[in-house]
Write a protein that holds these residues in place. Structure first.
Motif, short mmCIF file in Angstrom:
data_model
loop_
_atom_site.label_atom_id
_atom_site.label_comp_id
_atom_site.label_asym_id
_atom_site.label_seq_id
_atom_site.Cartn_x
_atom_site.Cartn_y
_atom_site.Cartn_z
N SER A 161 -8.99 0.88 -2.77
CA SER A 161 -9.32 0.11 -3.69
C SER A 161 -10.61 -1.02 -2.70
O SER A 161 -11.06 -1.67 -3.86
N PRO A 182 -14.76 -0.42 -2.14
CA PRO A 182 -15.23 -0.56 -3.23
C PRO A 182 -15.30 -1.93 -4.02
O PRO A 182 -16.63 -2.94 -5.49
N ARG A 183 -13.76 -3.37 -4.25
CA ARG A 183 -14.17 -4.41 -4.36
C ARG A 183 -14.73 -5.32 -3.72
O ARG A 183 -15.87 -5.88 -4.46
N GLU A 242 0.29 3.48 -2.62
CA GLU A 242 -0.60 5.11 -2.81
C GLU A 242 -0.42 5.54 -2.48
O GLU A 242 -0.92 6.88 -2.67
N GLU A 270 -6.58 -0.83 2.04
CA GLU A 270 -6.52 -0.35 0.81
C GLU A 270 -7.39 0.44 0.22
O GLU A 270 -8.80 0.63 0.77
N GLN A 324 0.44 -1.02 -0.60
CA GLN A 324 -0.35 0.34 0.39
C GLN A 324 0.55 1.27 -0.03
O GLN A 324 0.47 2.22 -0.97
#
Length: 377
Positions: free
Chosen positions: A155, A158-159, A31, A153, A27
């Motif tokens: 994402s 949303p994943r 990111e 993370e 990460q």
């Protein structure tokens, strides 16, 4: 130039320590644009989480992270700008000496174990002056604004949402593991240490009118599972049925697939620290098997989390949840505690979603670490 970070990890309990540091390293690179070296003393254990790894390589790159083997004899390396000793591991003497000789000393952080105990908030971020003139700071992950947050993370949620909302996606993932749950069955994942209460819990699940499909990734609980089933042979793919309970053994999966497994289930029993945090992000009811410490010191840690986690539940639902966790961790009748939780299932399920949302509203662990570094400049 990208800021450089060194993360040191001593593998103590097979996968928990390396699981956390591997997620964090990736990460920070993906990111936050950091240049990260991850020093690991046991690459063989790491291989289970990262199948692409070469366990014989002294140096390699995986997913943007430089992986270095940390041998018994320190090979030498120039210190990074930020140095993290994960879970109180002892850095090599030669490395610490090199840190002290830098014109600008590195930011030295001790990334500690996750805990909800009250004292953590008072110790988080405090310096610990060293005899050689360096300063080491305590950095505690946690569940409140006064701590370092949880690994998450950008994402991740949303994943999770995409898997649940995309037609057929959950079924495709489970099918890839050979799982075909029957209509109306409650899907439960089980990843735990050895536990004498397992058989008591499985007896109740088998006798329940509602069918249950129990998914058990390879791990330490298989011995107790085999004892209940009456077999020492539980290979991957093994499928056993008893009453309303179907038990299925899964392979040891990658971190990303383990996340998907948690998202796919209605209830998750998890162990240690890394899986514990990931189950909270799944936003469904869960059960934590805490790592056992001498003289039951882990019970204080368990109770401290339960004080926070039960907030917002009705007294009856909160007590039922607490008694389930105590039964699993304190060798009490697990089947009785499970049955007592069932009338409160809808409330506990909604509470898990609310807890997930509340924790997601706070900055994650990697972000807080980067903020701490930038504030130190």
């Amino acid at each position: 130039m990208k800021p450089t970070w060194d993360i040191f990890c001593t593998v103590v309990d097979n996968y928990g320590d390396i699981g956390v540091t591997w997620r964090l390293a990736r990460q920070l690179v993906a990111e936050h644009g950091m240049a990260v070296r991850l020093w690991v003393d046991d690459l063989q254990a790491f291989l289970r989480l990262c199948p692409q790894l070469d366990p014989g390589a002294a140096q390699q790159w995986q997913q943007g992270v430089e992986i270095r083997h940390w041998p018994a004899t320190w090979p030498g390396a120039e210190p990074a700008q930020v140095v993290i000793g994960a879970f109180a591991c002892q850095l090599p003497d030669g490395y610490v000496q090199a840190m002290a000789q830098q014109p600008t000393p590195p930011l030295w952080l001790n990334l500690d174990y996750l805990s909800a105990e009250d004292w953590v908030q008072g110790c988080h971020g405090l310096p610990s002056p060293q005899a050689n003139g360096l300063r080491k700071y305590f950095f505690f992950p946690g569940f409140t604004e006064q701590t370092g947050g949880l690994l998450r993370e950008a994402s991740l949620l949303p994943r999770c949402q995409a898997l649940r909302q995309t037609p057929g996606e959950r079924e495709r993932f489970l099918g890839g593991l050979g799982v075909q749950p029957q209509q109306g069955a409650r899907l439960i994942s089980l990843f735990a240490y050895e536990n004498p209460q397992l058989g008591n819990w499985l007896d109740v699940l088998a006798a329940d009118a509602q069918p249950t499909h129990l998914l058990v990734p390879q791990g330490r609980i298989l011995g107790d599972l085999g004892a209940w089933l009456g077999t020492a042979q539980l290979p991957v793919g093994a499928l056993h049925r008893r009453g309303g309970l179907t038990v299925q053994v899964l392979p040891f999966v990658s971190q990303d697939d383990y996340d998907r497994l948690l998202w796919s289930c209605d209830f998750n029993a998890v162990r240690g620290e890394d899986s514990f945090v990931r189950a909270q992000w799944a936003g469904v009811p869960m059960l934590w098997h805490i790592y056992i410490q001498q003289e039951n010191a882990h019970w204080d840690k368990l109770e401290a989390f339960l004080v926070l986690y039960r907030e917002g539940l009705s007294p009856a639902a909160g007590q039922a949840l607490v008694e389930l966790w105590r039964a699993w961790n304190m060798d009490r009748p697990m089947g009785q505690a499970w049955a007592a939780l069932q009338p409160h299932w809808d409330e506990v399920r909604e509470h898990a979603r609310q807890w997930q949302a509340a924790q997601a509203a706070r900055p994650d662990l990697a972000t807080r670490l980067v903020q701490f570094y930038r504030n130190s400049l």
